[in-house]
Write an enzyme that holds these catalytic residues in place. Structure first.
Site, PDB file in Angstrom:
ATOM      1  N   GLN A  37      21.850  33.311  36.393  1.00  0.00           N
ATOM      2  CA  GLN A  37      23.119  33.904  36.829  1.00  0.00           C
ATOM      3  C   GLN A  37      23.284  33.750  38.341  1.00  0.00           C
ATOM      4  O   GLN A  37      24.388  33.514  38.841  1.00  0.00           O
ATOM      5  CB  GLN A  37      23.181  35.384  36.422  1.00  0.00           C
ATOM      6  N   ALA A  56      29.911  37.024  38.024  1.00  0.00           N
ATOM      7  CA  ALA A  56      29.256  38.265  38.423  1.00  0.00           C
ATOM      8  C   ALA A  56      27.991  37.966  39.233  1.00  0.00           C
ATOM      9  O   ALA A  56      27.287  37.000  38.944  1.00  0.00           O
ATOM     10  CB  ALA A  56      28.897  39.080  37.192  1.00  0.00           C
ATOM     11  N   GLU A 119      39.336  36.939  30.584  1.00  0.00           N
ATOM     12  CA  GLU A 119      38.462  35.925  29.989  1.00  0.00           C
ATOM     13  C   GLU A 119      38.548  36.022  28.470  1.00  0.00           C
ATOM     14  O   GLU A 119      37.773  36.764  27.852  1.00  0.00           O
ATOM     15  CB  GLU A 119      36.996  36.134  30.423  1.00  0.00           C
ATOM     16  N   HIS A 122      35.067  35.673  26.409  1.00  0.00           N
ATOM     17  CA  HIS A 122      33.860  36.468  26.700  1.00  0.00           C
ATOM     18  C   HIS A 122      33.828  37.728  25.817  1.00  0.00           C
ATOM     19  O   HIS A 122      34.618  38.647  26.002  1.00  0.00           O
ATOM     20  CB  HIS A 122      33.880  36.819  28.191  1.00  0.00           C
TER      21      HIS A 122
END
Ligand code: DAL
Ligand code: ZN
Length: 133
Positions: A37, A56, A119, A122
């Site tokens: 990430q 994120a 999104e 998601h």
């Protein structure tokens, strides 16, 4: 670590039901480690600056929970793009995913609260609570 077993099982049940209705779901992203990430986040910041609102920071992505998937249709129409919302698969998810315990995290009406853009791909597994059981 990978997608958690309960989320995977729920996804498989959902994908099977979707297929019966003619919707072919594919997972394009699922579990992410913190370091993976971090790479995605740093790339997003390099490209679009610290004010970007689609990736994120490490430690804050639902993908690190092992309960969250990014979905596409089987043909790969508008993968991870807003155009996915116009696919049959997206419409199927909007109508049916909750029955299987999945909820979309980032919608037009959550932008102010979450800080992330919409999104349609998601989906986070919330289990029986989301399924209303
Ligand atoms: N795209 C979502 C916000 C994430 O990076 O987890
Ligand atoms: Zn995602």
């Amino acid at each position: 670590m990978y997608l958690r077993a309960e989320a995977l099982n729920a996804f498989l049940a959902m994908a099977q039901a979707a297929r019966k209705d003619g919707a072919e779901l594919r997972i394009v992203s699922s579990y992410r480690s913190g370091s993976y990430q971090e790479g995605l986040y740093e790339r997003a910041v390099r490209r679009d600056g610290l004010s970007q609102r689609y990736s994120a920071p490490p430690g804050h992505s639902e993908h690190q929970l092992g309960t969250t998937v990014d979905l596409s249709d089987a043909r790969g129409t508008s993968v991870l793009e807003e155009g996915f919302a116009r696919t049959f698969e997206s419409r199927w998810l909007e109508q049916n995913a909750e029955r299987f315990g999945f909820r979309r995290s980032y919608r037009d009406d959550t932008v102010a609260r979450t800080g992330y853009v919409t999104e349609p791909w998601h989906w986070r597994y919330h289990g029986a609570v989301a399924a209303g059981k």
